[in-house]
Motif scaffolding. Sequence first.
Motif, PDB file in Angstrom:
ATOM      1  N   SER A 159       0.861  -1.174   0.000  1.00  0.00           N
ATOM      2  CA  SER A 159       0.000   0.000   0.000  1.00  0.00           C
ATOM      3  C   SER A 159       0.895   1.221   0.000  1.00  0.00           C
ATOM      4  N   GLU A 160       0.523   2.215  -0.783  1.00  0.00           N
ATOM      5  CA  GLU A 160       1.287   3.462  -0.769  1.00  0.00           C
ATOM      6  C   GLU A 160       1.070   4.228   0.535  1.00  0.00           C
ATOM      7  N   ASP A 161       0.011   3.865   1.257  1.00  0.00           N
ATOM      8  CA  ASP A 161      -0.280   4.457   2.561  1.00  0.00           C
ATOM      9  C   ASP A 161       0.416   3.610   3.629  1.00  0.00           C
TER      10      ASP A 161
ATOM     11  N   THR B 124       2.525   6.373  -7.685  1.00  0.00           N
ATOM     12  CA  THR B 124       2.658   4.944  -7.414  1.00  0.00           C
ATOM     13  C   THR B 124       2.054   4.089  -8.518  1.00  0.00           C
TER      14      THR B 124
ATOM     15  N   GLY C 138       0.337   3.585   6.866  1.00  0.00           N
ATOM     16  CA  GLY C 138      -0.538   3.081   7.922  1.00  0.00           C
ATOM     17  C   GLY C 138      -1.338   1.877   7.465  1.00  0.00           C
ATOM     18  N   LEU C 139      -1.840   1.929   6.239  1.00  0.00           N
ATOM     19  CA  LEU C 139      -2.603   0.802   5.707  1.00  0.00           C
ATOM     20  C   LEU C 139      -1.695  -0.404   5.486  1.00  0.00           C
TER      21      LEU C 139
END
Length: 86
Positions: free
Chosen positions: A11-13, A66, A15-16
């Motif tokens: 995931s580019e996030d 991304t 936290g995710l």
Amino acid sequence: MTTMSGIFLFSEDGGLAKQLLTPARALKQALGQPITALALNEVAAGELASLGADKVLVLQAPDLWTEGLAEAIHGLVRAAEASILL
């Protein structure tokens, strides 16, 4: 019977990506397959490794988008014959 080898997550996030380690660890326990996390930088890679990823690969994006990593991710997952991509 073909044996698939591994659980990948990306995931580019950040936290995710960390949250995805929870189901990845459950799948690892159920399937006996290692977890490979794909990260965007060394800091994220270290965090994912410390939280349970067996292997972490740092992707190098040619730009800040991304979406440009899709081909690289597909290639890694396919080459590893991964059974799951989260």
